[in-house]
Design a protein around this motif. Sequence first.
Motif, short mmCIF file in Angstrom:
data_model
loop_
_atom_site.label_atom_id
_atom_site.label_comp_id
_atom_site.label_asym_id
_atom_site.label_seq_id
_atom_site.Cartn_x
_atom_site.Cartn_y
_atom_site.Cartn_z
N UNK A 79 5.55 -57.62 13.94
CA UNK A 79 6.76 -57.01 14.49
C UNK A 79 7.81 -58.06 14.83
N UNK A 80 7.40 -59.23 15.24
CA UNK A 80 8.37 -60.32 15.45
C UNK A 80 8.98 -60.72 14.11
N UNK A 81 8.16 -60.76 13.06
CA UNK A 81 8.66 -61.06 11.72
C UNK A 81 9.69 -60.03 11.28
N UNK A 82 9.42 -58.75 11.54
CA UNK A 82 10.38 -57.71 11.17
C UNK A 82 11.70 -57.93 11.90
N UNK A 92 15.07 -53.43 14.56
CA UNK A 92 14.45 -54.72 14.82
C UNK A 92 14.14 -54.93 16.29
N UNK A 93 15.05 -54.50 17.15
CA UNK A 93 14.84 -54.64 18.59
C UNK A 93 13.68 -53.76 19.04
N UNK A 94 13.55 -52.56 18.47
CA UNK A 94 12.40 -51.71 18.80
C UNK A 94 11.11 -52.43 18.43
N UNK A 95 11.09 -53.06 17.26
CA UNK A 95 9.90 -53.83 16.85
C UNK A 95 9.65 -54.98 17.82
N UNK A 96 10.70 -55.70 18.18
CA UNK A 96 10.55 -56.83 19.10
C UNK A 96 10.04 -56.37 20.46
N UNK A 97 10.61 -55.31 21.00
CA UNK A 97 10.16 -54.80 22.29
C UNK A 97 8.72 -54.33 22.22
N UNK A 98 8.36 -53.67 21.12
CA UNK A 98 6.97 -53.26 20.94
C UNK A 98 6.03 -54.46 20.88
#
Length: 115
Positions: free
Chosen positions: A75-78, A99-105
């Motif tokens: 998710x950080x990569x995404x 991307x922020x949703x992925x980062x927060x997750x």
Amino acid sequence: MTAAKTVLYFGFYLYLTGITLLVVPNFLLSTFQMPVTEEVWIRVVGVLVLAIGFYYHQAGSKNITAMLPLTVVARIFVFLSFAVFVLLQFVSPMLLVFGVVDLLGAVWTWMALKK
């Protein structure tokens, strides 16, 4: 909250996103100010998102502990990939919402793993 639950819930987010891309892709694209399309590629992306959502759902519901930290890295990569796409002006900055949703997750799962 356990790390497995964070991944399980992220799987549900991926299911919702994948189904939307598969069934009504232009609704999602126009909502995030991206060009609408009639090409099949966006529905292909929906299928892939659904498949990844299945992996997350299964990893979370079955507490497959080996996969949980790997989801953080993915998710950080995404997020980083989407940020680069925006910086290179390949896509609308609205892609960063996903991307922020992925980062927060990823942060949520990482914090749960540290407990």
